[in-house]
Design a protein around this motif. Structure first.
Motif, mmCIF file in Angstrom:
data_model
loop_
_atom_site.group_PDB
_atom_site.id
_atom_site.type_symbol
_atom_site.label_atom_id
_atom_site.label_comp_id
_atom_site.label_asym_id
_atom_site.label_seq_id
_atom_site.Cartn_x
_atom_site.Cartn_y
_atom_site.Cartn_z
ATOM 1 N N LEU A 196 -2.880 -6.824 12.762
ATOM 2 C CA LEU A 196 -3.543 -6.143 11.649
ATOM 3 C C LEU A 196 -2.605 -5.132 10.998
ATOM 4 C CD1 LEU A 196 -7.089 -5.540 13.193
ATOM 5 C CD2 LEU A 196 -6.400 -7.298 11.536
ATOM 6 N N MET A 197 -1.852 -4.402 11.828
ATOM 7 C CA MET A 197 -0.896 -3.442 11.284
ATOM 8 C C MET A 197 0.174 -4.145 10.458
ATOM 9 S SD MET A 197 -0.301 -0.757 14.431
ATOM 10 C CE MET A 197 0.955 0.096 13.478
ATOM 11 N N ARG A 251 5.217 -11.337 5.834
ATOM 12 C CA ARG A 251 3.951 -10.739 6.271
ATOM 13 C C ARG A 251 3.011 -11.761 6.912
ATOM 14 N NH1 ARG A 251 -0.123 -7.471 2.289
ATOM 15 N NH2 ARG A 251 -0.504 -9.567 1.452
ATOM 16 N N GLY A 309 0.796 -1.213 0.000
ATOM 17 C CA GLY A 309 0.000 0.000 0.000
ATOM 18 C C GLY A 309 0.826 1.258 0.000
ATOM 19 N N TRP A 348 -0.075 -6.935 8.841
ATOM 20 C CA TRP A 348 -0.649 -7.384 7.564
ATOM 21 C C TRP A 348 -0.803 -6.216 6.601
ATOM 22 C CZ3 TRP A 348 -1.203 -12.085 5.641
ATOM 23 C CH2 TRP A 348 -1.931 -12.223 4.451
ATOM 24 N N ARG A 349 -1.117 -5.043 7.136
ATOM 25 C CA ARG A 349 -1.296 -3.868 6.302
ATOM 26 C C ARG A 349 0.033 -3.283 5.828
ATOM 27 N NH1 ARG A 349 -1.174 -0.657 3.242
ATOM 28 N NH2 ARG A 349 -2.380 1.251 2.883
ATOM 29 N N VAL A 350 1.046 -3.289 6.697
ATOM 30 C CA VAL A 350 2.287 -2.563 6.424
ATOM 31 C C VAL A 350 3.341 -3.436 5.759
ATOM 32 C CG1 VAL A 350 4.249 -1.395 7.513
ATOM 33 C CG2 VAL A 350 1.905 -0.872 8.240
#
Length: 415
Positions: free
Chosen positions: A185-186, A80, A9, A188-190
C-alpha cells in the motif's frame, strides 16, 4: 531527476528511497527470515536433505527470470504497479503459508514468492536510480537500500528463532512476510506512476524517464546496445563470483584448515557483514572522488587480496583480517555497481537494464558456488581460493575499460 522532484501525491525523493529500501529488506525474509525454521519444516513434512533444498531452490529459480521480466514490464506500465503488485503477492503468500497445506503446496507458494522477490529486489535499484541517478547522491540512496537489507538479514533470523522458541509452530516465521502487505500500500501511495515523455524530452518528475532517442532501438535491442553493457554485466556477476563462494567455503576453510570453532567463524562472518554495512554508508564520500567503475576496480583488487589472505596457510590472524577486508570491499562494491547500472542505463529503459543486471547477478549466485565446489575436486580448497583471487585481479581490466567508457560519456543528464 532533481532532488527536489516529488513522487505521487507530492512525496519527496527521500520517501521514495525509504519505501524502496524497506521493500528490499522485507523480501529478504523469504531466505534469511525462514532459515531457522528449516529443521522444523523438515520434521513437519518428514523431508530428506534433498527435499529441504527444494525449499530454497524453488524460491531462487524464478528470480533469475523475474528480475528481467519485471524490469521490462516496469518500463511499459511503471515501477509502481509492478513493485506494489509483487509485494502484494509476496505478503499474500506469507499468509497462505501460515495455513495447513501439503509440501507441494508450500513449494508452489514459494515459487510465486520467489518471482516476486526477484522483481522487487531488482526494481528497487531502478526506482532509486529514478530519484538520484549519479554521483554521491546516488551512492547515498543506494547505500540506504543495502544498509536496510543488511539490518534485515541480521534481525529477521533472530525474530524467526524467537517465534520458534516460543513454540508458535513451524510456519510462524512466515508471519514476518505479512509486513509486505502494508508496504504494498505504501509503494502504491509513494512511488510515482509512469508518465511517458515525448521522444528526446527529459523527465520532469520522479519515475518519469526519458523516452529512447531512437524509437527503432527500443526495448531489449537498445539495452543490449548500451555502452559497455557487457562489461557492466561481467562486473555484476563478479561480485557474486566472490561473495557466494566465500560465504559457502570460508567456514570450511576456517574450521578444517585453520582450526577455528564454528562459534568463532560465526562471529568473524558477522563482524564482516557489519563492516560491509558501514562501508556501504561511507561510499557516498568515496563517490565524490572516484567514479563508480573506479570504485568497483578498487573493490576487486581488495577482494582478490582478501581471498588470497584467507588461503595463507596457517596464519589464522591473517585469514580473519582478510575476511574483514572482504566485508569492507563488498559494501562499496554493492553500492558502486548499483550506481553504475543507473548511470549507464539507456534513457527510458532503466528498469529493463536493471532487470537484465539482476538476472545476471542471480545467475552468478547460482553458478559461482557450484563452480568453486567443482574446482575443489581437482585442487585443494586453499588453491581454489588463490585461483579465485587471480580471476578477480584479471577482472580489474574489465572495470578499467568500463571506467574509460564512463569517463568518455560523462555524468548522465539530471533526471
Amino acid at each position: 531527476m532533481a532532488d527536489g522532484a516529488k513522487g505521487a501525491g507530492g512525496v519527496s525523493p527521500g520517501m521514495v528511497i525509504a519505501v524502496a529500501s524497506l521493500s528490499s529488506a522485507i523480501v529478504t525474509s523469504g531466505m534469511q527470515g525462514i532459515a531457522p525454521a528449516l529443521p522444523a519444516i523438515q520434521d513437519q513434512f518428514d523431508l530428506s536433505s534433498a527435499e529441504v533444498a527444494l525449499i530454497t531452490s524453488v524460491y531462487l529459480l524464478p528470480s533469475v527470470l523475474s528480475a528481467l521480466v519485471g524490469g521490462m514490464l516496469a518500463d511499459r506500465i511503471g515501477t509502481r504497479p509492478v513493485i506494489a503488485g509483487s509485494l502484494l503477492l509476496f505478503g499474500l503468500g506469507g499468509g497462505l503459508l501460515l495455513l495447513e497445506m501439503p509440501f507441494w503446496g508450500l513449494l508452489a507458494v514459494r515459487f510465486v514468492q520467489g518471482a516476486a522477490f526477484g522483481a522487487v529486489l531488482s526494481l528497487t535499484v531502478a526506482v532509486i536510480g529514478d530519484v538520484v541517478s549519479s554521483g554521491p547522491a546516488a551512492a547515498r540512496g543506494q547505500s540506504r537500500r543495502i544498509i536496510m537489507m543488511a539490518i534485515a538479514e541480521a534481525v529477521l533470523p533472530i525474530i524467526a528463532g524467537l517465534l520458534l522458541a516460543w513454540h508458535l509452530g513451524w510456519s510462524s516465521p512466515f508471519a514476518l512476510q505479512l509486513l509486505a502487505l502494508p508496504l504494498a500500500l505504501m509503494a502504491w501511495r509513494v512511488l510515482p506512476p509512469l508518465v511517458r515523455a515525448p521522444a528526446g524530452a527529459e523527465a520532469d518528475a520522479v519515475g518519469t524517464p526519458d523516452a529512447p532517442a531512437d524509437p527503432k532501438q527500443s526495448g531489449m535491442r537498445a539495452v543490449l546496445r548500451a555502452p559497455a553493457v557487457v562489461g557492466v554485466q561481467i562486473l555484476a556477476a563478479m561480485r557474486f563470483v566472490f561473495k557466494f563462494p566465500v560465504i559457502t567455503f570460508f567456514p570450511l576453510l576456517a574450521t578444517d584448515e585453520l582450526g577455528l570453532s564454528p562459534a568463532t567463524v560465526g562471529v568473524v562472518m558477522g563482524v564482516s557483514a557489519a563492516i560491509s554495512a558501514g562501508t556501504a554508508a561511507l561510499t557516498e564520500k568515496l563517490a565524490g572522488r572516484w567514479t563508480s567503475a573506479q570504485l568497483i576496480g578498487g573493490s576487486l583488487v581488495v577482494a582478490a587480496l582478501a581471498v588470497g589472505g584467507m588461503a595463507a596457510g596457517e596464519w589464522v590472524a591473517l585469514a580473519i583480517v582478510a575476511m574483514f577486508l572482504f566485508g569492507a570491499q563488498d559494501g562499496v562494491y554493492g553500492v558502486a555497481h548499483n550506481v553504475l547500472v543507473t548511470e549507464l542505463a539507456p534513457p527510458g529503459l532503466r528498469s529493463t537494464y536493471v532487470g537484465l543486471t539482476g538476472m545476471v547477478r542471480n545467475v552468478g549466485k547460482f553458478a559461482a558456488p557450484a563452480l568453486f565446489g567443482a574446482a575443489t575436486l581437482v585442487l585443494s580448497i586453499t588453491q581454489t581460493f588463490l585461483v579465485l583471487g587471480a580471476v578477480g585481479l584479471a577482472s580489474v581490466g574489465v572495470a578499467r575499460r568500463v571506467a574509460a567508457v564512463q569517463s568518455r560519456l560523462g555524468p548522465p543528464p539530471s533526471s
